[in-house]
Design an enzyme around this catalytic site. Structure first.
Site, PDB file in Angstrom:
ATOM      1  CB  CYS A  82      -0.022   1.106  -6.830  1.00  0.00           C
ATOM      2  SG  CYS A  82      -0.088   0.273  -5.219  1.00  0.00           S
ATOM      3  N   GLY A 115       0.804  -1.224   0.000  1.00  0.00           N
ATOM      4  CA  GLY A 115       0.000   0.000   0.000  1.00  0.00           C
ATOM      5  C   GLY A 115       0.833   1.266   0.000  1.00  0.00           C
ATOM      6  CG  LEU A 116       1.397   3.102  -3.108  1.00  0.00           C
ATOM      7  CD1 LEU A 116       0.621   4.263  -3.728  1.00  0.00           C
ATOM      8  CD2 LEU A 116       2.543   2.693  -4.036  1.00  0.00           C
ATOM      9  N   GLY A 156       8.752 -11.537 -12.599  1.00  0.00           N
ATOM     10  CA  GLY A 156       9.149 -12.923 -12.422  1.00  0.00           C
ATOM     11  C   GLY A 156      10.574 -13.270 -12.804  1.00  0.00           C
ATOM     12  CG  ASN A 172       3.124   2.811  -9.003  1.00  0.00           C
ATOM     13  OD1 ASN A 172       2.267   2.221  -9.658  1.00  0.00           O
ATOM     14  ND2 ASN A 172       3.501   2.402  -7.810  1.00  0.00           N
ATOM     15  CB  ILE A 189       3.597  -6.206 -16.179  1.00  0.00           C
ATOM     16  CG1 ILE A 189       4.065  -7.540 -15.614  1.00  0.00           C
ATOM     17  CG2 ILE A 189       3.453  -6.322 -17.679  1.00  0.00           C
ATOM     18  CD1 ILE A 189       3.106  -8.703 -15.798  1.00  0.00           C
TER      19      ILE A 189
HETATM   20  C1  FMN Z   1       6.711  -6.186  -1.853  1.00  0.00           C
HETATM   21  C2  FMN Z   1       6.526  -5.454  -3.140  1.00  0.00           C
HETATM   22  C3  FMN Z   1       6.384  -4.068  -3.144  1.00  0.00           C
HETATM   23  C4  FMN Z   1       6.220  -3.371  -4.331  1.00  0.00           C
HETATM   24  N1  FMN Z   1       6.121  -2.009  -4.307  1.00  0.00           N
HETATM   25  C5  FMN Z   1       6.040  -1.322  -5.484  1.00  0.00           C
HETATM   26  C6  FMN Z   1       6.024   0.100  -5.495  1.00  0.00           C
HETATM   27  O1  FMN Z   1       6.108   0.743  -4.473  1.00  0.00           O
HETATM   28  N2  FMN Z   1       5.932   0.730  -6.702  1.00  0.00           N
HETATM   29  C7  FMN Z   1       5.849   0.026  -7.877  1.00  0.00           C
HETATM   30  O2  FMN Z   1       5.759   0.634  -8.941  1.00  0.00           O
HETATM   31  N3  FMN Z   1       5.876  -1.313  -7.896  1.00  0.00           N
HETATM   32  C8  FMN Z   1       5.960  -2.000  -6.728  1.00  0.00           C
HETATM   33  N4  FMN Z   1       6.008  -3.372  -6.762  1.00  0.00           N
HETATM   34  C9  FMN Z   1       5.965  -4.083  -8.062  1.00  0.00           C
HETATM   35  C10 FMN Z   1       7.373  -4.438  -8.542  1.00  0.00           C
HETATM   36  O3  FMN Z   1       8.138  -3.287  -8.750  1.00  0.00           O
HETATM   37  C11 FMN Z   1       7.310  -5.253  -9.848  1.00  0.00           C
HETATM   38  O4  FMN Z   1       6.678  -4.504 -10.860  1.00  0.00           O
HETATM   39  C12 FMN Z   1       6.524  -6.532  -9.677  1.00  0.00           C
HETATM   40  O5  FMN Z   1       6.775  -7.090  -8.414  1.00  0.00           O
HETATM   41  C13 FMN Z   1       6.849  -7.567 -10.759  1.00  0.00           C
HETATM   42  O6  FMN Z   1       8.195  -7.954 -10.713  1.00  0.00           O
HETATM   43  P1  FMN Z   1       8.711  -9.282  -9.948  1.00  0.00           P
HETATM   44  O7  FMN Z   1       7.840 -10.412 -10.415  1.00  0.00           O
HETATM   45  O8  FMN Z   1      10.137  -9.411 -10.326  1.00  0.00           O
HETATM   46  O9  FMN Z   1       8.504  -9.034  -8.490  1.00  0.00           O
HETATM   47  C14 FMN Z   1       6.176  -4.078  -5.557  1.00  0.00           C
HETATM   48  C15 FMN Z   1       6.322  -5.470  -5.556  1.00  0.00           C
HETATM   49  C16 FMN Z   1       6.494  -6.161  -4.379  1.00  0.00           C
HETATM   50  C17 FMN Z   1       6.638  -7.656  -4.426  1.00  0.00           C
END
Ligand code: FMN
Ligand code: FAD
Ligand code: FAD
Ligand code: FMN
Ligand code: FES
Ligand code: FES
Lengths: 259, 306, 306, 259
Positions: free
Chosen positions: B131, B72-73, B245, B128, B192
């Site tokens: 979210c 939740g940011l 991923g 962003n 994504i």
């Molecule tokens: C714990 C967590 C917090 C995240 N917080 C943000 C965020 O603050 N801003 C954002 O744009 N993406 C956020 N994301 C999304 C990631 O930046 C990323 O787009 C997403 O997890 C897909 O990549 P991954 O599969 O490698 O985790 C968050 C992801 C996770 C798992």
């Protein structure tokens, strides 16, 4: 310092119903200084399960470069861990978090260590360290039932030990708080680890004592970067001030965070 | 010649590997594990105008080959990021910083983008609009092409650095959104963000996450990310930073083949905190095995005619 | 009392477990492994007016905790299904059959639905407006509420049995589609079909599937399915047959908690061809462990006030 | 009949570069009647990897209830398989598909068995069965290079055996078709298993002979239900008539399906 190491299992056995004791060897042990810290384990190669599992360090032996964990088989991760054999390696990240403060209890003072279920393991190393500083320790350990009891004798060697079970099948029947009350245990410092309701009851019961509690929360990174394990502080219930269980805790002074 | 060098608007990357926003805080914690200077760039945690505590706990749940989060940011707010986090990063590493900008209204985005883009180490912002874990703002901006378009135009006016826009996969037509975002003036895309998901507790029957739904990340979503990057990269002319991923160097190459020019690593940091350095180490050898001289040869190879 | 009995429009199910369309052919092959009569129902492979050979090979690719398929609605065509497959099923089992109806135009759907619903063992049809693997028709009907609505009205006019509509998860707003489908007269929903995904070959850089994209199924998509069923079941009053990554009895309960009234098992049949019978065997014991008398007590428990 | 059984590994060893031989024990062996059939293996519990892996049966011993497979470590699935130890169990579904017809070659006739790489394993059981029927067998086996060669001696015991390697590091340099030509091998029936280009070359070269080929395709169900492994028939190139490799094959008469 935090390190990641493939540690070798030197001993692995079941010590109670669903409860396993695993001893691991590696240089990472040399970094383990505070009782109450934990390690973050990858229980399998690959993506199933994806995340690490936080488990407390229950004892440390720097000479033999070995440390012990005690865990309950809960879900898929701990079930996989329980299938590993002596000689296998486990991916260990640690030591993580801040442990119990040893210097809050003076020599000749009494420390009361209260644990519930799988909150008990970190109290073992804590007790050893307190005893080696000349502190008197009393343990009150709560379990669900007789078949879940572990480490009773080990704790008894260090100090008076009361066992309580929820169903009365062993030791005293009831909660750890009941035992403290009926036995009229007096102490200078209280160290506790276990379920939140237990921690809450202890906090409420001893508002004027030095009380330290160890928390559990679901974690991802384990090092303070992801905000998965954040809890509010009593000081600022709604605001933006907070503590991370993984890196600010898991041990907090009672009253510091909202349970 | 640096075989891993990639040049993008505002970003001169010595390698195409960077931690994804939200999975790396503001860099401090991981700096205890390794030298941040080895990274291509760093995407820092979302920043909002005011400090935010985020959603109640539990905020994370594990799923098959993935995880849900509903953080939740949570962040210390624009002022503290400007005064403490960014200066700390500047002092400790010389890597380009990509600031993830979040908000609940156009004004929020404009405010944060305008100010944060003045920080000397912020070389790009990542808007962003995807979210899934906040009730207003966030994803609401990322699912309607027109709304996204207008927001980006406003942000472009105030930002001193190139603007990348982070797309949500929770849409019927990702190409429409991407084109609207490009037309709005975006300098690049990041994609994504997470898929919206849920997990229920077998004993209580209730959602595990206090926020009920959360964002699904990790290897489970990789095929969706690859497909979307493959489609979008053929329809826009701005570069894409890919994510979703990624767990190993082979995954990085797959994202580049699909059409990404660089990649970000999110959830995999939790499984292995040294994942970014390991991938960076492994890439040159993998390029050799695959017969590439330079990593940029991989970009868009799945659809480019050779 | 049969603790697993579930009553749905047209379907009296002795248990809520059925194989998902496309993963079980027309039943013949699995009948060599176990008695089909133990199943709650059978969802047969999509049927189109004319025989279809489907897409070129490779048509399947494995992904992390999931798989992609681009079979492309291969089937022997309406006539052969009516003359051979359905009579074979009738002779060999007395389980309700749900006929998956696919097409490339409204006329196709109307033709197949009208005829196939006259077969004595077809107790319901499942309108497949969500196949991601054909160029026209399929998913095109499942992403636009109005188009879906009109199609269903036409199909309802000709079908002699209740009409369930299979929803695509590849949409921005699944609730909108579900409501449009309900308003069009659907008797139930089945969800979810596959997410659109892609996998690239590390050596060739090209998509592994000849069709390039495919439908992602398996445990990877379970959190998306749960989330969508949770949302939709609170907004419509027709029942839902849930699917997407179910691998064990615990998963079945999670789908019921979310709001499904019965479930279908797809990809898990490939990992364990005996998965349906094993789950059916395990359910009563699991109900005991969780303290339920009857399986219907689980339905919607995640959001219903008890 | 098809069965699913947890079979026990009685032997597991590496026999060439990246090539492993595994022997499994179980009642399922009693159903294995046709050389050229395959088993569908789940290489790990759980979801990683999700799908089974098709592997040919390379020899069968009904008395000891054991069968052998030979596989190359290709990707994640076979890599995991290669880590299993003797005594571990493997989830086997089988026997699947239709094997090579034994009655297409008469006694005193000559069968030519041509295999490429990991297409060779099913030819071993085939050869044993042909020989036991009094048929003369000739083997032409193609490998990438010397370190990939396996089972040479075992095949030699059954009949004349030519080895070809693509890089010439062992045996003759070149393709199996080159060997057949230069050696002027004559035969009545040809049985082949290996890469599609090899099968195609053989089909083209011997249009008037009895040729049987074994195909490989990516599979899901392995039993004919999912349409993953469908190939066109020569008879109906564009139409809706087709064959499933898993249940109509993997062995086809040359010309039956489009390669
Ligand atoms: C714990 C967590 C917090 C995240 N917080 C943000 C965020 O603050 N801003 C954002 O744009 N993406 C956020 N994301 C999304 C990631 O930046 C990323 O787009 C997403 O997890 C897909 O990549 P991954 O599969 O490698 O985790 C968050 C992801 C996770 C798992
Ligand atoms: C600091 C700390 C120390 C701990 N010390 C111990 C210990 O010494 N011995 C012991 O038996 N257990 C301990 N736990 C709890 C232990 O981490 C969980 O039991 C374990 O993660 C469950 O994993 P699983 O795969 O078996 O269960 P699953 O339910 O399959 O796990 C699913 C997910 O939820 C998380 N999760 C589930 N239960 C908990 C929990 N209680 N706390 C945190 N995360 C959870 C898992 O980590 C995983 O991400 C500790 C937890 C923390 C936070
Ligand atoms: C009927 C049949 C018999 C076979 N017999 C043998 C044998 O005796 N020895 C042997 O070494 N190999 C054999 N193969 C090939 C073997 O199935 C693949 O090498 C294996 O599936 C690769 O799995 P992986 O996880 O290691 O590779 P990955 O590339 O990680 O596999 C990913 C996915 O692609 C599939 N796949 C990859 N390559 C192939 C392939 N060549 N054929 C079919 N599916 C593939 C896998 O099954 C899996 O679903 C046979 C294949 C078939 C169809
Ligand atoms: C190989 C394969 C073929 C499929 N064919 C069809 C089909 O013909 N019609 C249809 O409505 N869905 C089809 N599906 C989708 C499934 O019915 C199901 O909705 C989806 O796979 C999600 O469930 P699962 O994760 O349990 O597989 C197919 C899925 C697979 C894997
Ligand atoms: S687990 Fe990531 S901040 Fe605590
Ligand atoms: S693998 Fe399913 S039909 Fe052949």
């Amino acid at each position: 310092m935090i390190q990641k190491e493939m540690c070798t299992i030197t001993n692995h056995q079941q010590i109670a119903s669903n409860i396993f004791e695993m001893t691991l060897q590696g240089d990472i042990v040399l970094l383990m200084d505070e009782p109450g810290q934990f390690v973050h384990l990858k229980v399998s190669e690959g993506i199933d399960p994806l995340l690490r599992r936080p488990i407390s360090i229950s004892s440390v032996n720097k000479e033999s470069r070995q440390f012990t964990i005690i865990y309950r088989v809960q879900g898929r991760g701990t079930a996989l861990l329980s299938k590993k054999r002596t000689g296998d390696v486990v991916d260990v990240l640690g030591p993580l978090g801040n442990g119990f403060p040893l210097d809050e209890t003076g020599p000749n003072e009494t420390a009361l260590l209260v644990g519930g279920g799988i909150g008990i393991p970190p109290l073992y190393e804590l007790s050893c360290r307190l005893v080696s500083k000349g502190i008197k320790v009393v343990h009150v350990l709560g379990f669900a039932s007789k078949d879940a009891v572990f480490y009773e004798e080990k704790f008894m060697k260090l100090g008076t030990t009361y066992i309580a079970t929820a169903d009365g099948s062993y030791g005293r029947k009831g909660l750890v708080t009941d035992v403290i009350e009926t036995e009229g245990i007096s102490f200078d410092t209280l160290y506790a680890c276990g379920p939140i309701p237990m921690l809450k009851a202890l906090e409420d019961k001893f508002p004027d004592k030095k009380v330290f509690i160890s928390m559990e929360e679901r974690m991802c990174c384990g090092i303070g970067a992801c905000y998965a394990c954040v809890c509010h502080t009593k000081f600022d219930k709604e605001g933006s001030s907070y503590k991370k269980v993984c890196s600010d805790g898991p041990v907090f002074r009672a009253g510091e965070v909202i349970l | 010649m640096n075989r891993l060098q990639v040049e993008l608007p505002g970003l001169s990357l010595k390698n195409p590997i960077m931690p994804a926003s939200g999975c790396f805080g503001f860099g401090r914690e991981y700096s205890r594990l390794y030298d941040l200077n080895i990274l291509g760039a760093i995407m820092i945690k979302a920043t909002t105008p005011k400090p935010r505590l985020g959603n109640p706990l539990p905020r994370v749940a594990e799923t098959e080959a993935g995880m849900l989060n509903s953080i939740g940011l949570q962040n210390p707010g624009l002022d503290k990021v400007m005064e403490e986090e960014l200066p700390w990063l500047e002092k400790h590493c010389s890597v380009p910083i990509i600031a993830n900008v979040a908000g609940f209204s156009e004004e929020d985005y404009v405010e944060v983008a305008g100010k944060i883009s003045t920080a000397p180490n912020v070389r790009a912002i990542e808007l962003n609009i995807s979210c899934p874990n906040v009730k207003t703002g966030g994803i609401a901006f990322g699912t309607q092409p027109e709304v996204a378009h207008n927001l980006i135009r406003k942000v472009k006016k105030v930002s001193r650095v190139p603007v990348y826009v982070k797309l949500s996969p929770n849409v019927t037509n990702i190409v429409d959104i991407a084109k609207a975002v490009e037309a709005g003036g975006a300098d690049g895309l990041t994609m994504i963000n997470t898929l919206i998901g849920m997990k229920l507790d077998l004993k209580t029957a209730k959602p595990i996450l206090a926020n009920k739904t959360g964002g699904l990340s990790g290897p489970a979503i990789k095929p969706v990310a690859i497909r979307m990057i493959y489609e979008v990269s053929q329809q826009v002319s701005i570069p894409i930073i890919g994510m979703g991923g990624i767990c190993c160097a082979e995954d990085v190459i797959e994202f580049l083949y699909a059409g990404a020019s660089a990649v970000a690593i999110g959830s995999a940091n939790f499984a292995d905190p040294y994942i970014c350095p390991s991938i960076i180490d492994r890439l040159p050898g993998l390029l050799d095995e695959l017969g590439f001289n330079h990593i940029t040869e991989c970009i868009g190879r799945s659809w480019k005619t050779q």
